[in-house]
Design a protein around this motif. Structure first.
Motif, PDB file in Angstrom:
ATOM      1  N   MET A 132       0.847  -1.196   0.000  1.00  0.00           N
ATOM      2  CA  MET A 132       0.000   0.000   0.000  1.00  0.00           C
ATOM      3  C   MET A 132       0.889   1.254   0.000  1.00  0.00           C
ATOM      4  SD  MET A 132      -2.788   1.167   2.835  1.00  0.00           S
ATOM      5  CE  MET A 132      -3.652  -0.379   2.799  1.00  0.00           C
ATOM      6  N   ASP A 133       0.634   2.142  -0.948  1.00  0.00           N
ATOM      7  CA  ASP A 133       1.447   3.362  -1.043  1.00  0.00           C
ATOM      8  C   ASP A 133       0.718   4.514  -0.374  1.00  0.00           C
ATOM      9  OD1 ASP A 133       3.008   5.451  -1.700  1.00  0.00           O
ATOM     10  OD2 ASP A 133       2.373   5.541  -3.807  1.00  0.00           O
ATOM     11  N   LEU A 134       1.274   4.947   0.735  1.00  0.00           N
ATOM     12  CA  LEU A 134       0.655   6.086   1.431  1.00  0.00           C
ATOM     13  C   LEU A 134       1.597   7.290   1.436  1.00  0.00           C
ATOM     14  CD1 LEU A 134      -1.101   4.308   4.409  1.00  0.00           C
ATOM     15  CD2 LEU A 134      -2.172   5.324   2.431  1.00  0.00           C
ATOM     16  N   SER A 135       2.446   7.360   0.404  1.00  0.00           N
ATOM     17  CA  SER A 135       3.358   8.512   0.305  1.00  0.00           C
ATOM     18  C   SER A 135       2.572   9.767  -0.039  1.00  0.00           C
ATOM     19  CB  SER A 135       4.404   8.252  -0.776  1.00  0.00           C
ATOM     20  OG  SER A 135       3.744   8.001  -1.982  1.00  0.00           O
ATOM     21  N   PRO A 136       3.134  10.949   0.269  1.00  0.00           N
ATOM     22  CA  PRO A 136       2.383  12.191   0.009  1.00  0.00           C
ATOM     23  C   PRO A 136       1.964  12.324  -1.449  1.00  0.00           C
ATOM     24  CG  PRO A 136       4.372  12.621   1.265  1.00  0.00           C
ATOM     25  CD  PRO A 136       4.440  11.196   0.845  1.00  0.00           C
ATOM     26  N   ARG A 137       0.843  12.981  -1.623  1.00  0.00           N
ATOM     27  CA  ARG A 137       0.308  13.182  -2.978  1.00  0.00           C
ATOM     28  C   ARG A 137       1.253  14.053  -3.793  1.00  0.00           C
ATOM     29  NH1 ARG A 137      -5.384  12.424  -3.244  1.00  0.00           N
ATOM     30  NH2 ARG A 137      -6.230  11.975  -1.189  1.00  0.00           N
TER      31      ARG A 137
ATOM     32  N   ARG B 124     -15.763  29.916   4.934  1.00  0.00           N
ATOM     33  CA  ARG B 124     -16.565  30.024   6.147  1.00  0.00           C
ATOM     34  C   ARG B 124     -15.709  30.558   7.296  1.00  0.00           C
ATOM     35  NH1 ARG B 124     -19.511  24.607   7.576  1.00  0.00           N
ATOM     36  NH2 ARG B 124     -17.710  24.276   8.894  1.00  0.00           N
ATOM     37  N   GLN B 125     -14.469  30.096   7.383  1.00  0.00           N
ATOM     38  CA  GLN B 125     -13.578  30.561   8.448  1.00  0.00           C
ATOM     39  C   GLN B 125     -13.305  32.051   8.339  1.00  0.00           C
ATOM     40  OE1 GLN B 125     -10.097  28.126   8.428  1.00  0.00           O
ATOM     41  NE2 GLN B 125     -11.205  26.315   9.092  1.00  0.00           N
TER      42      GLN B 125
ATOM     43  N   TYR C 219     -15.963  34.089   9.831  1.00  0.00           N
ATOM     44  CA  TYR C 219     -15.898  34.156  11.302  1.00  0.00           C
ATOM     45  C   TYR C 219     -14.772  35.087  11.763  1.00  0.00           C
ATOM     46  CZ  TYR C 219     -19.395  30.528  11.758  1.00  0.00           C
ATOM     47  OH  TYR C 219     -20.574  29.832  11.714  1.00  0.00           O
ATOM     48  N   VAL C 220     -13.677  35.110  11.018  1.00  0.00           N
ATOM     49  CA  VAL C 220     -12.588  36.036  11.351  1.00  0.00           C
ATOM     50  C   VAL C 220     -13.111  37.476  11.213  1.00  0.00           C
ATOM     51  CG1 VAL C 220     -10.335  36.915  10.652  1.00  0.00           C
ATOM     52  CG2 VAL C 220     -10.729  34.448  10.738  1.00  0.00           C
TER      53      VAL C 220
ATOM     54  N   LEU D 172     -16.226  38.438  11.438  1.00  0.00           N
ATOM     55  CA  LEU D 172     -17.175  38.669  12.528  1.00  0.00           C
ATOM     56  C   LEU D 172     -16.427  39.000  13.825  1.00  0.00           C
ATOM     57  CD1 LEU D 172     -20.038  38.645  13.765  1.00  0.00           C
ATOM     58  CD2 LEU D 172     -19.821  36.192  14.066  1.00  0.00           C
ATOM     59  N   LEU D 173     -15.332  38.288  14.049  1.00  0.00           N
ATOM     60  CA  LEU D 173     -14.537  38.522  15.260  1.00  0.00           C
ATOM     61  C   LEU D 173     -13.974  39.946  15.268  1.00  0.00           C
ATOM     62  CD1 LEU D 173     -13.923  36.762  17.681  1.00  0.00           C
ATOM     63  CD2 LEU D 173     -11.751  36.139  16.623  1.00  0.00           C
TER      64      LEU D 173
ATOM     65  N   VAL E  62     -16.777  42.302  16.042  1.00  0.00           N
ATOM     66  CA  VAL E  62     -17.089  42.198  17.468  1.00  0.00           C
ATOM     67  C   VAL E  62     -16.069  42.986  18.292  1.00  0.00           C
ATOM     68  CG1 VAL E  62     -17.010  40.563  19.403  1.00  0.00           C
ATOM     69  CG2 VAL E  62     -18.386  40.043  17.395  1.00  0.00           C
TER      70      VAL E  62
ATOM     71  N   ALA F 126     -16.813  46.590  17.898  1.00  0.00           N
ATOM     72  CA  ALA F 126     -18.048  46.913  18.633  1.00  0.00           C
ATOM     73  C   ALA F 126     -17.757  46.999  20.131  1.00  0.00           C
ATOM     74  CB  ALA F 126     -19.115  45.867  18.362  1.00  0.00           C
TER      75      ALA F 126
END
Lengths: 250, 159
Positions: free
Chosen positions: B1-6, B19-20, B23-24, B26-27, B30, B33
């Motif tokens: 099984m090869d799980l080397s980095p893509r 989405r993050q 929120y930044v 909004l922060l 805030v 405010a």
């Protein structure tokens, strides 16, 4: 440590939410009818006193919501299992608390215009309430900043435990400083209840109604948050299995 | 099984990042405010909040500065003169004549506690803002009580 459930709830309604919903409809139904048509007008304030049946209960329930957020946050931080269920209750309760606090500020502002003659005054009670509202908006923003559910839960729990300390300051601000806002009528410092009987009854029914509405909203919301976490966990599981499949092909 | 980095550069969930950022933002809102709320409160606190009997007595309640004065509107003292409202504030036996340009609004009336914002000019306090305080007592309105209040004057309202 990670208690993200692997079984998806079929729907967000439960017998408990149905009981909360029914109680909310009954009690708030009385508040609408009793508050608008049955309770008397106040000798000084006239009909504007009817805003009290929304303003006071929403303020109390917002306090309750933020206290529940703090208790659930403590449950996450100090519990042995660090259950994310506590974190979801904390988040749901804070969201509903912010909603109720916004209602408190809006209804208070309208009431202020009718009685004080001004929508807003930078007085101790109003300012500390606005600051509490802004603090919990910040709490919700912090919850959305990303990272693993555990990191989200930990940082927001710490913030919730600090933010809840503002509540005594808000409540006692009218006693600590000279304020335009009147002192409490029910939970007054001298222990006397300074309300007409029918007004008091309607106010207490309002508190029960808004509390039931809070319970209904939080129950639904925390289950929606649970489903969202499940979806995200599923996405991670899928990505891992795809990666494993990719690796075995090579 | 090869799980080397893509080897390929896969974009990490742009929707989540978007989405993050929300929120930044909004922060930040805030935080701004919060600063506004605190600074407005502190600015407003510059005007000392004094009772009528504290003017010229209590520190900060100097007659030559802008202050907020709290007292009860004396019975029979409210008069309208050329669009201005004139009345007398009393507290602990001390009285103060107040002049306000316009109608104070709210539930302003005789015998009710008010806060006047302004400055003392001679013997008259020139207010540019009046706020009505109401007590934490709520009593049902009825005609019998109104009649009694009219006979008893301020005692029915102020207790």
């Amino acid at each position: 440590m990670n208690s993200t459930p692997r079984t998806e709830p079929a729907r967000v309604g439960t017998p408990a939410t149905r009981v909360f919903g029914l109680l909310a409809v009954l009690f708030l139904g009385w508040v609408v009818v009793g508050g608008l048509f049955i309770t008397p007008a106040d000798a000084i304030q006239g009909d504007s006193v009817r805003i009290m049946y929304v303003h006071v209960p929403t303020a109390w329930v917002a306090y309750l919501a933020f206290i529940v957020t703090a208790i659930a946050s403590a449950g996450y931080l100090f519990g042995k299992r660090h259950s994310l269920g506590f974190d979801r209750v904390a988040g749901a309760s804070a969201e509903v608390g912010v909603l109720f606090m916004a209602l408190t500020l809006m209804s208070g502002s309208l009431w202020g215009r009718l009685t004080w003659g001004t929508f807003w005054q930078w007085d101790p009670r109003l300012t500390t309430t606005a600051f509490l509202f802004v603090t919990y908006l910040g709490y919700l923003a912090v919850r959305g900043l990303g990272g693993t559910p555990e990191r989200r839960a930990k940082r927001s729990a710490i913030l919730a435990l600090l933010a809840v300390l503002e509540i005594p300051l808000v409540h006692f601000s009218v006693l600590l400083w000279r304020s335009l806002h009147q002192e409490a009528s029910v939970l007054s410092s001298d222990g006397d209840v300074k309300l007409d009987d029918l007004m008091l009854f309607t106010l207490l029914v309002g508190v029960l109604g808004f509390t039931a509405l809070y319970g209904w909203l939080v129950s639904h919301r925390q289950r929606i948050l649970t489903m969202r976490d499940i979806e995200e966990a599923k996405g991670i599981d899928l990505a891992i299995s795809e990666r494993i499949a990719e690796g075995s092909v090579r | 099984m090869d799980l080397s980095p893509r080897e390929t550069n896969v974009s990490p969930a742009p929707r989540v990042r978007k989405r993050q950022w929300r929120y930044v933002a909004l922060l930040l809102v805030v935080a701004v405010a919060g600063i506004v709320v605190v600074s407005q409160f502190l600015t407003s606190a510059i005007d000392y909040y004094c009772n009528v009997d504290e003017i010229g007595v209590k520190e900060g309640c100097d007659p030559d500065r802008r202050i907020r004065v709290q007292g009860t509107v004396e019975e029979g003292s409210v008069k309208e003169v050329l669009g201005a409202t004139m009345f007398t504030l009393e507290f602990n036996g001390e009285k103060l004549a107040v002049a306000y340009e316009g109608d104070p609004g709210g539930i302003f009336q005789e015998c009710i506690p008010v806060v006047a914002h302004g400055r003392l000019n001679g013997d008259t306090f020139e207010a540019n803002r009046i706020e009505v305080r109401h007590s934490n007592e709520y009593v049902a309105e009825n005609s019998e009580r109104v009649e009694k209040a009219e006979k008893a004057g301020c005692s029915m309202i102020t207790g």
